[in-house]
Design an enzyme around this catalytic site. Sequence first.
Site, PDB file in Angstrom:
ATOM      1  N   SER A   1      41.266  17.990 -19.899  1.00 56.09           N
ATOM      2  CA  SER A   1      41.707  18.494 -21.197  1.00 56.09           C
ATOM      3  C   SER A   1      42.818  17.660 -21.812  1.00 56.09           C
ATOM      4  O   SER A   1      42.844  17.433 -23.024  1.00 56.09           O
ATOM      5  CB  SER A   1      42.172  19.949 -21.062  1.00 56.09           C
ATOM      6  OG  SER A   1      41.134  20.772 -20.603  1.00 56.09           O
TER       7      SER A   1
ATOM      8  N   HIS B   1      47.620  20.256 -22.515  1.00 59.81           N
ATOM      9  CA  HIS B   1      47.006  19.974 -23.812  1.00 59.81           C
ATOM     10  C   HIS B   1      48.011  19.313 -24.754  1.00 59.81           C
ATOM     11  O   HIS B   1      47.703  18.308 -25.407  1.00 59.81           O
ATOM     12  CB  HIS B   1      46.489  21.270 -24.439  1.00 59.81           C
ATOM     13  CG  HIS B   1      45.367  21.891 -23.671  1.00 59.81           C
ATOM     14  ND1 HIS B   1      44.817  23.113 -24.019  1.00 59.81           N
ATOM     15  CD2 HIS B   1      44.672  21.467 -22.575  1.00 59.81           C
ATOM     16  CE1 HIS B   1      43.844  23.416 -23.167  1.00 59.81           C
ATOM     17  NE2 HIS B   1      43.747  22.436 -22.286  1.00 59.81           N
TER      18      HIS B   1
END
Length: 317
Positions: A244, A295
């Site tokens: 991610s 993230h």
Amino acid sequence: MFEQIINNLIQSGWSIVTLESNWVCATHVSQQRGLLFGNFSELPQEFKPWIRNYANISQWDAVVFCPKGIDSSDLKQHRFPNVQLWYWDTQKGNLFPFPPTNDQRIPQWLRQLSSGEAVFLETNSQVGKHFVPFLTYTLLGINLIVFLLMTLAGGSTNQSVLIAFGAKVNTLIQAGQIWRFLTSAFIHIGIMHLVFNLYALWALGPLTEESFGHRRFLIIYILSALGGSIASFLFTTALSAGASGAIFGLLGALLYFSYKRPYLWKSGLGMNLIVVIFVNFGFGLLQPGIDNFAHLGGLLTGTITSMVLAKNNSKVT
């Protein structure tokens, strides 16, 4: 640069004609293609008087040099029937097509030419070929293979397997296993985690790799993966893994890429990327177990890396 272009055209069999206002016309019968070159300040009201005598030329491109830069409002001020415009911002090395087009023949040729290579538009076998994002495919393959090996070793949700394959574990990193910052980006916890991230990589990877080139794409991906892992290490003690951070890095790079190209931003690409970023962050806040720190770290790293690479690269893009 202008003289280098003209010399390469002459050497590769193009016919050169000097036009009004210091513009130049180059034609090649076998290619049925015509090229026009000139400065933005001397852009004519129309090209028709210059090209109407070339009935055998089916496609015309006009490369407009913009030594003082160009504002997005300038792009739509001039529209010429049957002529594809290429505004070349020679200050920043950016190329703006108007009307928008997916034709990569002229941009790729000018990119090579601006790097100092001797390129012939007629004989360059690479120009016009379909772009193959082989690094994206390689990364997809690596993630799939690692997931299969984890499944055979006892399951991708098994904590001992995750640790053995290189998940981010703060205590182990503090003990010296810093390689986990990178290996954690290639393992996934469960099939849905894998599917979601690989779909995102499949959707974003080819566009990013084509926009930045193979080498810079890989730099952005790896540094974003590291940035995401480091942010996760600094702000959460939970075991974590997944691509991610690297994927958010691609989002950040594409966001910066579209921001620097007004025609792309106005096409809606930039706003779509912003929506995707906010939706994913929002989903991460509502759904337990998602590492939003990774993230955010990947997003910031990817954006900053693309900015640095852009500053160190003066080629046409």
